[in-house]
Design a protein around this motif. Structure first.
Motif, PDB file in Angstrom:
ATOM      1  N   ASN A  55     -31.490 -13.053  37.190  1.00 20.44           N
ATOM      2  CA  ASN A  55     -30.803 -13.985  38.091  1.00 20.44           C
ATOM      3  C   ASN A  55     -29.754 -14.706  37.256  1.00 20.44           C
ATOM      4  OD1 ASN A  55     -29.975 -16.209  39.625  1.00 20.44           O
ATOM      5  ND2 ASN A  55     -31.938 -16.352  40.684  1.00 20.44           N
ATOM      6  N   LEU A  56     -28.502 -14.242  37.323  1.00 16.18           N
ATOM      7  CA  LEU A  56     -27.474 -14.792  36.441  1.00 16.18           C
ATOM      8  C   LEU A  56     -27.013 -16.176  36.869  1.00 16.18           C
ATOM      9  CD1 LEU A  56     -25.196 -11.811  35.380  1.00 16.18           C
ATOM     10  CD2 LEU A  56     -26.695 -13.204  33.957  1.00 16.18           C
ATOM     11  N   THR A  57     -27.136 -16.506  38.141  1.00 10.80           N
ATOM     12  CA  THR A  57     -26.773 -17.858  38.567  1.00 10.80           C
ATOM     13  C   THR A  57     -27.661 -18.885  37.872  1.00 10.80           C
ATOM     14  OG1 THR A  57     -26.013 -17.020  40.684  1.00 10.80           O
ATOM     15  CG2 THR A  57     -26.470 -19.370  40.556  1.00 10.80           C
ATOM     16  N   PHE A  58     -28.934 -18.562  37.738  1.00 12.08           N
ATOM     17  CA  PHE A  58     -29.873 -19.463  37.061  1.00 12.08           C
ATOM     18  C   PHE A  58     -30.043 -19.138  35.583  1.00 12.08           C
ATOM     19  CE2 PHE A  58     -32.294 -19.931  41.340  1.00 12.08           C
ATOM     20  CZ  PHE A  58     -31.309 -20.787  41.803  1.00 12.08           C
ATOM     21  N   LYS A 111     -28.099 -21.607  27.067  1.00 14.03           N
ATOM     22  CA  LYS A 111     -27.435 -21.456  28.360  1.00 14.03           C
ATOM     23  C   LYS A 111     -25.981 -21.894  28.313  1.00 14.03           C
ATOM     24  CE  LYS A 111     -31.107 -21.489  31.812  1.00 14.03           C
ATOM     25  NZ  LYS A 111     -31.583 -22.104  33.068  1.00 14.03           N
ATOM     26  N   ARG A 112     -25.674 -22.920  27.567  1.00 17.80           N
ATOM     27  CA  ARG A 112     -24.295 -23.404  27.530  1.00 17.80           C
ATOM     28  C   ARG A 112     -23.365 -22.442  26.799  1.00 17.80           C
ATOM     29  NH1 ARG A 112     -21.983 -25.740  23.203  1.00 17.80           N
ATOM     30  NH2 ARG A 112     -20.741 -27.085  24.545  1.00 17.80           N
ATOM     31  N   ASP A 113     -23.932 -21.535  26.011  1.00 11.35           N
ATOM     32  CA  ASP A 113     -23.130 -20.571  25.261  1.00 11.35           C
ATOM     33  C   ASP A 113     -22.998 -19.234  25.982  1.00 11.35           C
ATOM     34  OD1 ASP A 113     -22.646 -22.265  23.164  1.00 11.35           O
ATOM     35  OD2 ASP A 113     -24.340 -21.590  21.972  1.00 11.35           O
ATOM     36  N   PHE A 114     -23.473 -19.166  27.216  1.00  9.97           N
ATOM     37  CA  PHE A 114     -23.659 -17.860  27.848  1.00  9.97           C
ATOM     38  C   PHE A 114     -23.219 -17.902  29.303  1.00  9.97           C
ATOM     39  CE2 PHE A 114     -26.302 -14.737  30.061  1.00  9.97           C
ATOM     40  CZ  PHE A 114     -26.149 -13.622  29.264  1.00  9.97           C
ATOM     41  N   ASN A 115     -22.325 -16.981  29.684  1.00 11.63           N
ATOM     42  CA  ASN A 115     -21.893 -16.883  31.074  1.00 11.63           C
ATOM     43  C   ASN A 115     -22.470 -15.652  31.766  1.00 11.63           C
ATOM     44  OD1 ASN A 115     -20.388 -17.745  33.353  1.00 11.63           O
ATOM     45  ND2 ASN A 115     -18.777 -16.297  32.868  1.00 11.63           N
ATOM     46  N   GLY A 116     -22.790 -14.623  31.027  1.00 10.72           N
ATOM     47  CA  GLY A 116     -23.536 -13.513  31.592  1.00 10.72           C
ATOM     48  C   GLY A 116     -22.746 -12.289  32.002  1.00 10.72           C
ATOM     49  N   THR A 117     -21.457 -12.218  31.667  1.00 13.69           N
ATOM     50  CA  THR A 117     -20.698 -11.025  32.028  1.00 13.69           C
ATOM     51  C   THR A 117     -21.268  -9.782  31.343  1.00 13.69           C
ATOM     52  OG1 THR A 117     -18.739 -12.392  32.316  1.00 13.69           O
ATOM     53  CG2 THR A 117     -18.388 -10.040  32.150  1.00 13.69           C
ATOM     54  N   ASP A 134     -25.682 -13.338  41.372  1.00 14.36           N
ATOM     55  CA  ASP A 134     -25.499 -12.021  40.762  1.00 14.36           C
ATOM     56  C   ASP A 134     -26.843 -11.587  40.196  1.00 14.36           C
ATOM     57  OD1 ASP A 134     -22.787 -11.315  41.111  1.00 14.36           O
ATOM     58  OD2 ASP A 134     -22.185 -12.668  39.500  1.00 14.36           O
ATOM     59  N   TRP A 135     -27.300 -10.401  40.626  1.00  8.73           N
ATOM     60  CA  TRP A 135     -28.590  -9.883  40.168  1.00  8.73           C
ATOM     61  C   TRP A 135     -28.421  -8.511  39.526  1.00  8.73           C
ATOM     62  CZ3 TRP A 135     -29.866 -11.065  45.805  1.00  8.73           C
ATOM     63  CH2 TRP A 135     -30.226 -12.404  45.958  1.00  8.73           C
ATOM     64  N   PRO A 136     -28.259  -8.409  38.213  1.00  8.61           N
ATOM     65  CA  PRO A 136     -28.315  -7.100  37.554  1.00  8.61           C
ATOM     66  C   PRO A 136     -29.757  -6.604  37.523  1.00  8.61           C
ATOM     67  CG  PRO A 136     -27.167  -8.754  36.214  1.00  8.61           C
ATOM     68  CD  PRO A 136     -27.904  -9.479  37.284  1.00  8.61           C
ATOM     69  N   MET A 137     -29.960  -5.368  37.990  1.00  6.41           N
ATOM     70  CA  MET A 137     -31.295  -4.813  38.154  1.00  6.41           C
ATOM     71  C   MET A 137     -31.454  -3.551  37.317  1.00  6.41           C
ATOM     72  SD  MET A 137     -31.326  -5.343  42.307  1.00  6.41           S
ATOM     73  CE  MET A 137     -32.867  -4.475  42.533  1.00  6.41           C
ATOM     74  N   ARG A 138     -32.620  -3.392  36.716  1.00  5.10           N
ATOM     75  CA  ARG A 138     -32.892  -2.239  35.864  1.00  5.10           C
ATOM     76  C   ARG A 138     -33.664  -1.157  36.629  1.00  5.10           C
ATOM     77  NH1 ARG A 138     -36.127  -3.939  30.837  1.00  5.10           N
ATOM     78  NH2 ARG A 138     -37.415  -4.928  32.443  1.00  5.10           N
ATOM     79  N   SER A 186     -21.067 -19.501  38.048  1.00  4.65           N
ATOM     80  CA  SER A 186     -20.769 -18.065  38.094  1.00  4.65           C
ATOM     81  C   SER A 186     -20.202 -17.631  39.440  1.00  4.65           C
ATOM     82  CB  SER A 186     -22.026 -17.247  37.772  1.00  4.65           C
ATOM     83  OG  SER A 186     -22.497 -17.547  36.487  1.00  4.65           O
ATOM     84  N   THR A 187     -19.274 -18.415  39.980  1.00  5.88           N
ATOM     85  CA  THR A 187     -18.671 -18.058  41.260  1.00  5.88           C
ATOM     86  C   THR A 187     -17.474 -17.134  41.106  1.00  5.88           C
ATOM     87  OG1 THR A 187     -17.123 -19.922  41.249  1.00  5.88           O
ATOM     88  CG2 THR A 187     -19.323 -20.311  42.180  1.00  5.88           C
ATOM     89  N   GLY A 188     -16.809 -17.177  39.950  1.00  5.15           N
ATOM     90  CA  GLY A 188     -15.575 -16.420  39.785  1.00  5.15           C
ATOM     91  C   GLY A 188     -14.414 -16.985  40.578  1.00  5.15           C
TER      92      GLY A 188
END
Length: 359
Positions: free
Chosen positions: A223-226, A301-307, A335-339, A74-76
């Motif tokens: 934690n989208l990296t993990f 996990k292999r089906d998911f990138n997290g955008t 990348d940490w999306p926070m609620r 997930s580096t872009g």
């Protein structure tokens, strides 16, 4: 696991995105991919472009692997082009580049040259996030999200400061002076620009020495990296843009400490010193009502990138790693999306306890 096969609804979804990118019959479309690309995404892009009547060609490159640095996700910043001049020239000469690389060209070193064009043609790029096509088809760009993102880009560009707080203890001060601000709604019609699908968020890349305070990753934050939900809270101290202290018990905090420290050596910094991997990359918030926080629980996990989780409405997104505006470069990235956060711009609330406040 969902099956990677062609479905008519998924071709329809790709066609919708390409048409929103103003693709016309006779336009030249380059599909950029690599040996580890998800093949079904390449096939869907090709079929959708053919439906429209575009002229399509594929540039396929070998994926790049390195044993000299930690595993990167997930580096872009796809490394596959490797400054190959014929590849850059082919992409420059295209009307539209459909980027099906694993990481995407958003932060790739070749991106400015590609978007500059060749003097006759100036391409636009749509990065198809490395998701299962079922997720992509759920998150098609639309007029409402586009208008919403554009409105919030204006608000973010006009602001001088951002403050982020949360009941969990986050209290972050961010100067926006000198920041580069942008937004993404999943399509683009303007030559010389890049978009990514799914879209629906606004971001700022702060200048150096702009961020300080406390960031608390609470239970249920991501934690989208993990590719995992946080189960035990982690408190991060941010000083002069850098994470200087990681407090918390349990595996979530231990994983953070371990991965951060791995980048000390990879980036040439002494162990324990906050190198560029610890520094802020970008900050922003999600605006896509169709995106779901809980979707990660439903994919392998292999089906998911997290955008999708970067874009779900009302999340505050804090990211560490490379930031060209601040002159920092690294392939280490979180990348940490926070609620549940409240985001204020110059004292005016734009996200209230995880809910977007409309102007």
């Amino acid at each position: 696991m969902l099956q990677d096969r062609i479905e008519p609804a998924w071709i329809d979804g790709f066609e919708t995105v390409l048409r929103r990118c103003a693709l016309q019959p006779g336009d030249v479309v380059a599909i950029l991919c690599e040996s580890q690309s998800r093949r079904v995404l390449m096939d869907l892009a090709q079929l959708a472009a053919a439906r429209i009547g575009a002229r399509v060609f594929t540039v396929s490159l070998p994926s790049v692997f390195s044993s000299a640095e930690p595993v990167t996700r997930s580096t872009g910043a796809s490394p596959v082009i490797q400054q190959l001049a014929p590849v850059i020239a082919a992409l420059q000469a295209s009307t539209l580049v459909v980027d099906c690389t694993v990481e995407g060209l958003m932060h790739a070193p070749e991106l400015p040259a590609i978007l500059q064009g060749n003097g006759h043609t100036q391409p636009r790029i749509v990065y198809v996030s490395n998701e299962h096509p079922e997720a992509l088809a759920r998150l098609l760009p639309d007029d409402v999200t586009e208008a919403r993102v554009k409105a919030h880009v204006k608000r973010l560009r006009a602001a001088q400061s951002m403050r982020v707080t949360s009941p969990a203890g986050t209290d972050l001060s961010i100067s926006l002076q000198g920041a580069v601000v942008g937004g993404n709604w999943g399509s683009t019609t303007r030559p010389g620009t890049l978009t990514h699908w799914p879209g629906g968020l606004v971001l700022a890349f702060p200048a150096a020495s702009s961020v300080s305070g406390t960031l608390v990753l609470a239970e249920g934050d991501v934690n989208l990296t993990f590719k995992r939900y946080i189960e035990r809270a982690i408190t991060l101290t941010i000083e002069d843009d850098h994470v200087t202290r990681i407090e918390g018990a349990g595996v979530d905090a231990e994983l953070l400490r371990s991965y951060f420290s791995a980048w000390d050596e990879a980036d040439g910094f002494a162990a324990g010193s906050p190198g560029p991997a610890y520094a802020v990359s970008h900050v922003g918030y999600g605006l896509n009502d169709a995106a779901r926080w809980d979707s990660m629980a439903l994919y392998d996990k292999r089906d998911f990138n997290g955008t999708e989780l970067r874009a779900f409405s009302g999340n505050f997104l804090y990211s560490t790693g490379a930031n060209e505006v601040a002159g920092r470069h690294t392939r280490g990235h979180f990348d940490w999306p926070m609620r549940g956060c409240t985001v204020q711009l110059d004292g005016h609330t734009v996200v209230n306890a995880g809910k977007v406040v409309e102007a």
